[in-house]
Design an enzyme around this catalytic site. Structure first.
Site, PDB file in Angstrom:
ATOM      1  N   SER A 120       0.840  -1.201   0.000  1.00  0.00           N
ATOM      2  CA  SER A 120       0.000   0.000   0.000  1.00  0.00           C
ATOM      3  C   SER A 120       0.871   1.245   0.000  1.00  0.00           C
ATOM      4  CB  SER A 120      -0.906   0.020   1.228  1.00  0.00           C
ATOM      5  OG  SER A 120      -0.152   0.205   2.415  1.00  0.00           O
ATOM      6  N   LYS A 121       0.309   2.332  -0.514  1.00  0.00           N
ATOM      7  CA  LYS A 121       1.022   3.602  -0.523  1.00  0.00           C
ATOM      8  C   LYS A 121       1.285   4.068   0.902  1.00  0.00           C
ATOM      9  CE  LYS A 121      -1.513   4.963  -4.687  1.00  0.00           C
ATOM     10  NZ  LYS A 121      -2.478   5.939  -5.236  1.00  0.00           N
TER      11      LYS A 121
END
Length: 496
Positions: free
Chosen positions: A247-248
């Site tokens: 995930s970012k």
């Protein structure tokens, strides 16, 4: 009659193009290329608070860098908001949707009660049973409402055949009446995405496994609108080494495509790596040309098991998956050198050591230098770091090279300048001529040639190992070699 394949990549512009989004784009692009179909780029920008022009630009730049082309678009979901509202009205007028006046507080109270009684937490359909008069009375009072999809309350199920996961069934009784329009009039993703796919005549929806939980609800919308249902292929997830979804938020730029562009990866090499995250050929082949990959690609090759992307920001050598680095090294060492040159040029410019004269001549010295040194490199950034001595006089000396080649041989303080004098006198500075001079001097000094050769290597390149020393000398050039050998005593004085 067989329909032409139409697929889409529909990212939300709420950040850069990340690994998961890039995989989705690649798989859709490959399928379109394989089938002679069409790929549509659609930016789902209805989240006004999070969507940014910078993100849109980053997504398009990332796709362009990877070499992914599209046939239509980019379209923007906000352009079609009236179509989404029209579809919602159609569902309401046809009785497939209804107005729900339940407040947030009421819904939370019902949820808490269901949890306490250990019942299924889903909407109880209270507003589904409202009469026309009751609805009119609530509207007259100005009560806000959402629109909910009316799920059939009979025996049966939503059933579909996913190309990756096979047949999937969801019983009607397990599906709550879900919201398709918020109380502020904003259509939800479930509705907008479906309406857009209907308008664009999408035949195959290829997306991440996290979209699987929405599919049965979207199928209900397709059916209620009287539209054909596309085929679905849900890609397995990409996880980090701890089996957490990448995930970012958690991994930052280590999962951003632009990060790999900026840190020495070749576009096709990185695409080649990404496609192997969750897809394989029967023979587990790993290296493909563009034509070979398109020919080999099939949706049936997508695996159900989640793939692992070994992001590791604490690795002192490489910051990412070793396989990604290995594949990049393969291309860096085998692609035609003239195709590598623009990427190396970019790295040298970033490092401030580019000289336009490197491109001079019919067969530029620049290309010859790349050809000589690339066999040991993994990333294009290596040319400006490990290969810096070939392009600049400002380069680092490896500790291992100092200890082995310099410290043990203090006589080099006199020998290297002597050798500089001899090399300076060579009329044609070729590999055979330099070799002859070095070996003659070693014989005259009654020392093994390796002592001189290793000392020269360290003085000229700062390295312990590398290409053949005589090729190194002719590539770096007579003037620079002579200067570096003469400067060696001052450079190494504290080590003798």
């Amino acid at each position: 009659m067989k329909k032409d394949v139409i697929v889409r990549f529909a990212p939300s512009p709420t950040g850069y193009l990340h690994i998961g989004g890039a995989r989705t784009a690649i798989f859709n692009w490959l399928f379109a290329q394989k089938t002679g179909g069409k790929l549509i780029l659609r930016i789902e920008d209805t989240d006004a608070q999070r969507s940014t022009e910078e993100s849109i630009k980053g997504i398009i730049e990332g796709l362009n860098w990877l070499g992914i082309t599209w046939d239509e678009g980019p379209y923007f979901q906000t352009q079609f908001i009236n179509e989404h509202h029209a579809a919602a009205k159609k569902l309401l007028d046809s009785g497939h949707a209804y107005k729900c006046f339940c407040s947030k507080e009421e819904l939370e109270s019902k949820r808490a009660a269901a949890l306490k009684q250990k019942k299924d937490v889903k909407y109880d359909g209270a507003c589904r049973r409202l009469t026309k008069d009751e609805i009119a009375e609530k509207e007259a009072r100005g009560l806000p409402y959402t629109l909910r999809m009316k799920v059939p309350n009979k025996e049966g199920s939503v059933s579909f055949e996913d190309i990756v996961y096979g047949k999937i069934d969801h019983k009607y009784q397990d599906i709550e009446d879900f919201v398709i329009v918020r109380s502020n009039g904003q259509p939800l993703y479930l509705l907008s995405n479906t309406v857009d796919d209907i308008r664009d005549r999408i035949t195959h929806v290829i997306r991440g496994q996290d979209g699987l939980s929405n599919t049965h609800r979207q199928i209900l919308i397709y059916q209620a609108l009287g539209a054909p249902v596309p085929q679905f292929a849900h890609m397995s997830l990409t996880l980090d080494p701890k089996k957490a979804k990448i995930s970012k938020r958690k991994h930052g730029e280590l999962v951003a495509v632009h990060f790999y562009k900026e840190h020495g990866f070749l576009p096709w090499a990185f695409l080649n790596f990404l496609v192997l995250l969750g897809w394989a050929t029967p023979e587990s082949r790993e290296i493909f040309s563009k034509e070979e990959l398109i020919e080999a690609f099939s949706l049936e090759g997508i695996g159900r098991a989640n793939s692992i992307f070994n992001v590791n920001k604490d690795d002192p050598k490489y910051f990412t998956d070793p396989k990604a680095v290995s594949i990049n090294a393969h291309y860096l060492r085998t692609m035609p050198v003239d195709l590598i040159a623009p990427f190396v040029r970019t790295e040298l410019k970033k490092a401030g050591i580019w000289d336009p004269e490197y491109d001079a001549g019919k067969r530029p010295w620049f290309l010859d230098t790349i050809e000589l040194i690339r066999s040991r490199f993994h990333l294009t950034t290596d040319f400006a770091t490990r290969g810096r001595a070939y392009f600049s006089n400002d380069f680092a000396i490896e500790d291992r090279a100092l200890k082995k080649n310099i410290v043990k041989h203090p006589q080099l303080e006199q020998w290297l300048p002597m050798l500089a004098d001899r090399l300076e006198k060579i009329a044609e500075f070729t590999a055979p001529e330099t070799e002859a001079v070095i070996r003659e001097m070693a014989q005259a000094l009654d020392v093994k040639p390796g002592v001189l050769i290793n000392g020269i290597r360290t003085a000229v390149t700062g390295q312990l190992a590398g290409p053949g020393i005589f090729d190194i000398l002719t590539t770096i050039g007579q003037r620079r070699v002579v200067d570096r050998l003469r400067n060696a005593p001052a450079l190494f004085k504290k080590h003798w």
